[in-house]
Motif scaffolding. Structure first.
Motif, PDB file in Angstrom:
ATOM      1  N   TYR A   1     -10.263   9.013   1.449  1.00  0.00           N
ATOM      2  CA  TYR A   1      -9.946   7.930   1.023  1.00  0.00           C
ATOM      3  C   TYR A   1     -10.991   7.045   0.007  1.00  0.00           C
ATOM      4  CZ  TYR A   1      -8.921   2.995   1.355  1.00  0.00           C
ATOM      5  OH  TYR A   1      -8.514   1.628   0.908  1.00  0.00           O
ATOM      6  N   LYS A   2     -12.244   7.699   0.011  1.00  0.00           N
ATOM      7  CA  LYS A   2     -13.084   7.388  -0.998  1.00  0.00           C
ATOM      8  C   LYS A   2     -12.753   7.937  -2.422  1.00  0.00           C
ATOM      9  CE  LYS A   2     -17.043   6.483   2.222  1.00  0.00           C
ATOM     10  NZ  LYS A   2     -18.376   7.069   2.692  1.00  0.00           N
TER      11      LYS A   2
ATOM     12  N   SER B   1      -9.589   5.897  -3.452  1.00  0.00           N
ATOM     13  CA  SER B   1      -9.450   4.441  -3.860  1.00  0.00           C
ATOM     14  C   SER B   1     -10.407   4.213  -5.113  1.00  0.00           C
ATOM     15  CB  SER B   1     -10.389   4.041  -2.581  1.00  0.00           C
ATOM     16  OG  SER B   1     -11.536   4.516  -2.494  1.00  0.00           O
ATOM     17  N   LYS B   2     -10.883   5.279  -5.422  1.00  0.00           N
ATOM     18  CA  LYS B   2     -11.634   4.957  -6.848  1.00  0.00           C
ATOM     19  C   LYS B   2     -10.729   5.126  -8.087  1.00  0.00           C
ATOM     20  CE  LYS B   2     -16.038   7.102  -5.445  1.00  0.00           C
ATOM     21  NZ  LYS B   2     -17.003   8.188  -5.528  1.00  0.00           N
ATOM     22  N   LYS B   3      -9.528   5.681  -7.806  1.00  0.00           N
ATOM     23  CA  LYS B   3      -8.671   5.573  -8.788  1.00  0.00           C
ATOM     24  C   LYS B   3      -8.173   4.269  -9.152  1.00  0.00           C
ATOM     25  CE  LYS B   3      -7.115  10.529  -7.938  1.00  0.00           C
ATOM     26  NZ  LYS B   3      -5.962  11.120  -7.253  1.00  0.00           N
TER      27      LYS B   3
ATOM     28  N   ALA C   1      -7.797  -1.872  -5.289  1.00  0.00           N
ATOM     29  CA  ALA C   1      -8.700  -0.806  -5.202  1.00  0.00           C
ATOM     30  C   ALA C   1      -8.755  -0.102  -3.884  1.00  0.00           C
ATOM     31  CB  ALA C   1     -10.145  -1.406  -5.822  1.00  0.00           C
ATOM     32  N   HIS C   2      -8.736  -1.046  -2.841  1.00  0.00           N
ATOM     33  CA  HIS C   2      -8.727  -0.458  -1.447  1.00  0.00           C
ATOM     34  C   HIS C   2      -7.697  -0.861  -0.692  1.00  0.00           C
ATOM     35  CE1 HIS C   2     -12.836   0.806  -2.169  1.00  0.00           C
ATOM     36  NE2 HIS C   2     -13.244  -0.470  -2.796  1.00  0.00           N
ATOM     37  N   PRO C   3      -6.286  -0.270  -1.078  1.00  0.00           N
ATOM     38  CA  PRO C   3      -5.298  -0.664  -0.187  1.00  0.00           C
ATOM     39  C   PRO C   3      -5.600  -0.030   1.244  1.00  0.00           C
ATOM     40  CG  PRO C   3      -4.838   1.326  -1.635  1.00  0.00           C
ATOM     41  CD  PRO C   3      -6.187   0.870  -1.909  1.00  0.00           C
TER      42      PRO C   3
ATOM     43  N   THR D   1       0.899  -1.113  -0.021  1.00  0.00           N
ATOM     44  CA  THR D   1       0.028  -0.204   0.109  1.00  0.00           C
ATOM     45  C   THR D   1       0.758   1.278   0.029  1.00  0.00           C
ATOM     46  OG1 THR D   1      -1.757   1.193   1.466  1.00  0.00           O
ATOM     47  CG2 THR D   1      -0.184  -0.324   2.364  1.00  0.00           C
TER      48      THR D   1
ATOM     49  N   SER E   1      -5.097   3.194  -9.310  1.00  0.00           N
ATOM     50  CA  SER E   1      -3.900   2.920  -8.515  1.00  0.00           C
ATOM     51  C   SER E   1      -3.951   4.000  -7.329  1.00  0.00           C
ATOM     52  CB  SER E   1      -2.794   2.835  -9.243  1.00  0.00           C
ATOM     53  OG  SER E   1      -2.488   3.767  -9.963  1.00  0.00           O
ATOM     54  N   GLY E   2      -3.791   3.764  -6.306  1.00  0.00           N
ATOM     55  CA  GLY E   2      -3.548   4.554  -5.055  1.00  0.00           C
ATOM     56  C   GLY E   2      -2.225   5.155  -5.163  1.00  0.00           C
TER      57      GLY E   2
END
Length: 724
Positions: free
Chosen positions: A189-190, A193-195, A214-216, A130, A197-198
């Motif tokens: 974070y919402k 996290s839609k991108k 998608a949700h690291p 992450t 890659s974070g």
């Protein structure tokens, strides 16, 4: 330019040309004051190359030691992140929805080394798990607001306001600000996290790096858990537990003492909100043993510390901080001191470079070689004609130096394998006669001839009592150490040990029948002796019988195994006597060995209290002012105020009356010739002396010699004892 003016003023004269002052680098400090500038530059280059090689080796050791615990920790974090995405995971089935996955990482009391471990952990997490990793320390998180502010700032990469009024009433240049709360973190974070890659703020990732899920998870690392306020941790955990459905939070606790610290700092109502898993790192002593094995017990690194220097470094490690980083710093300091103080350390380099450098030694360097104690002993052992050549012919000295440098390298290639073999043979003996760690045996071999010690004789006696399985096992370990042999003597020793193990294995088939016969004969002899003792006889015949029994036991024939075991032990003893001689016996050992343990101890094991007391008692040795010279026990009136106050306070008891102290101080200060010549003014307190005295007392209080006390308002308590 002129300064003629009717009124007073300040005149500024600008320089006609700008003179840029060159910034000094490390090489300038190293070569400053050196007689041979070129030689010192070459020594600095050699030292720098060796330091770089040492840095890479220590980093590899650190990575190897942390690999196992970091791999298991990364696996735990990946499973925790997976459980946030799918609640049906088997690992997360026992976990409640409000629990926060927590890794308790027990690192030990060597706090100075923790930064390196956490840096490696953060790098690996950001590379493979992450981008949202935040490390916090107790000194920057005294309250929950500060802790949340640090976390949000480092995650979101923007300014965080502490209250809403500040954000609304701000009229400055508009900048991106958010309120300090976990709700703002959830909204951010919402969005992130839609991108696909974070991407962590402030960091750019190349296309070759891996894509995060998608949700690291968001990982919070508490480096020094014991230093945090328990109240701050409790409030943070309670707040975070309300957002576990929206944020994949994960905690990592860095613990220096014991895992029970968590239960001691947090109540059960708070720890029940954490799903804790324990991770134990390798011990710092194991880390030190690996570092010594890579840096000291090898012929790859030409620089070697002497026995006393190594004892100083290991002593500081064992009795101060258990820090391997500080041990490495001390080792680097000893290397720097060696290359700076020893001009002939220019020969401490690769074999080809050392031989070429020895061939072009100057006359001054040849004279330095002749003045070495080891070379002088070598000259005394030679024939008279050879002695004359060594003392008069520079070219001959250069040739001999090349030969001695080769011999020194062969000595190291033979020394360390035999040292490891001796350690393997004696490390499992009762009470460890030659030490439990190989560094203890190494120090003994450096300081004296190990075969002349009582501990070595005890070890040989115990080796002669080993069973066949134990002896064959340690011989196999010795064979693994010597294989492959780098020198001719090591290869010869390897073949000899292989022959001994083969002979031990051949004894099983040929000793059964002979052992039965010897047992039968011994039983008949014992029976006859028993019958003879049971007969009624006088004292003379009893003494004669006992002497015959003792002589028969002494002349008893040894078994083939005992003979072969004694041969193996004697051969190992011969290897020790041949190869484990102290380095002082090798000519030109000063080129590679640093022996100034006193200098190293003064640099690393400072005694500030002693230095301060010496400076206050004898200011002349620091200020070099002849007016400060005084007889023992006398107090000079020209001494600084703090020195006068310090010497006067040594004459007092546990409690010091400030007024009496001031009177004595004024009497001493007034004794100066330039002070009031009128005898009636002597001892009188004025405002200037009063202020000087108060400042001196404040400085002594700051240094820890006195403190204020509530027992008497006009007194101070003395915190020292004894005279000056």
């Amino acid at each position: 330019m002129t300064t003629t003016s009717v009124s007073k003023g300040c005149f500024v004269f600008k320089p006609s040309a700008k003179v840029k002052k060159r910034k000094l680098d490390a090489e300038d400090y190293f070569t400053n004051g050196s007689e041979d500038c070129e030689n010192s530059k070459e020594r600095f280059r050699l030292c720098q190359d060796m330091l770089d090689k040492m840095k890479s080796e220590t980093e590899l050791v650190q990575d190897e030691l942390n690999k196992m615990i970091l791999d298991s920790l990364l696996e735990f974090i990946r499973k925790s992140a997976t459980s946030f995405l799918s609640r049906e995971d088997d690992w997360a089935s026992h976990m409640r929805a409000s629990e926060i996955p927590t890794a308790a990482l027990v690192l030990g009391v060597n706090v100075n080394d923790h930064d390196m471990t956490f840096q490696s952990l953060s790098d690996r997490l950001q590379q493979s798990v992450t981008p949202f990793v935040v490390s916090v320390q107790a000194k920057e998180c005294t309250v929950v607001r500060h802790l949340l502010q640090k976390v949000l700032q480092r995650l979101m990469g923007m300014s965080v306001s502490m209250n809403e009024d500040e954000e609304e009433g701000s009229t400055d240049v508009p900048q991106k600000r958010v309120h300090c709360s976990l709700r703002a973190l959830c909204d951010w974070y919402k969005t992130v996290s839609k991108k696909p890659s974070g991407i962590s703020p402030g960091k750019k990732r190349s296309s070759s790096e891996m894509e995060f899920p998608a949700h690291p998870p968001i990982i919070l690392i508490f480096k020094d858990l014991e230093a945090f306020s328990p109240r701050v941790l409790q409030d943070l955990i309670l707040i975070c537990s309300q957002y576990t459905q929206e944020l994949p939070l994960l905690f990592i606790f860095g613990i220096a003492t014991s895992p029970s610290t968590i239960q001691r700092m947090l109540p059960h109502s708070v720890t029940s909100l954490l799903c804790i898993k324990l991770f134990q790192s390798s011990s710092c002593t194991q880390h030190l043993a690996t570092v010594i094995d890579k840096l000291v017990l090898t012929s790859q690194f030409l620089f070697k510390p002497s026995g006393k220097v190594l004892q100083v470094l290991v002593g500081l490690f064992l009795y101060h901080d258990f820090s391997v980083c500080n041990f490495i710093k001390g080792f680097k300091l000893s290397m720097l001191e060696h290359f700076h103080s020893q001009p002939l350390s220019v020969l401490c380099c690769k074999k080809e470079d050392a031989l070429a450098r020895a061939e072009r030694l100057s006359h001054q360097e040849v004279e330095r070689v002749r003045q070495l104690p080891s070379f002088m002993r070598y000259v005394e052992e030679q024939e008279p004609q050879e002695q004359v050549e060594l003392l008069t012919n520079d070219e001959h000295v250069k040739e001999v130096c090349q030969k001695l440098l080769k011999s020194l390298r062969k000595y190291h290639k033979n020394y360390f394998p035999i040292l490891r073999c001796l350690h393997e043979l004696t490390a499992s003996l009762p009470k460890y006669p030659l030490g439990k760690q190989i560094r203890e045996l190494h120090v003994t071999c450096l300081e004296r001839k190990v075969w002349e010690t009582e501990e070595y004789e005890t070890a040989l006696q115990l080796l002669r009592l080993l069973a066949k399985d134990e002896l064959v096992s340690v011989l196999h370990k010795c064979i693994e150490i010597l294989n492959p042999g780098k020198t001719k003597k090591i290869r010869e020793a390897l073949r000899q040990l292989q022959d001994f193990t083969a002979k031990f294995q051949q004894l099983d088939a040929c000793t059964d029948s002979s052992a039965v016969e010897m047992h039968t004969e011994g039983g008949e002899g014992d029976t006859a002796s028993g019958h003879s003792l049971q007969k009624k006889t006088d004292l003379f015949h009893l003494q004669k019988t006992l002497l015959q029994m003792k002589e028969s036991c002494r002349t008893k024939k040894r078994s083939p195994f005992e003979l072969l075991r004694n041969q193996a032990v004697e051969y190992i003893d011969g290897l020790v006597r041949m190869h484990l001689t102290p380095p002082e016996s090798q000519p030109l050992y000063e080129v590679c060995y640093y022996t100034s343990s006193g200098t190293l101890r003064r640099h690393l094991n400072a005694t500030p209290r002693t230095s301060i007391q010496t400076a206050l008692s004898h200011p002349y040795y620091y200020l070099q002012n002849e007016a400060l010279r005084s007889e023992a026990g006398a107090i000079s009136s020209a001494a600084p105020d703090i020195c006068i106050a310090y010497k006067l306070h040594l004459e007092c008891g546990r409690l010091i009356n400030l007024y009496d102290w001031l009177e004595a101080y004024t009497t001493v200060v007034s004794a100066a010739k330039s002070d009031s010549p009128d005898p009636s003014e002597k001892g009188k307190v004025d405002e200037v002396r009063h202020a000087r005295f108060i400042r001196a007392v404040s400085e002594l209080e700051f240094l820890g010699f006195v403190k204020s006390t509530k027992q008497k308002t006009d007194h101070v308590a003395r915190l020292t004892w004894g005279g000056c």
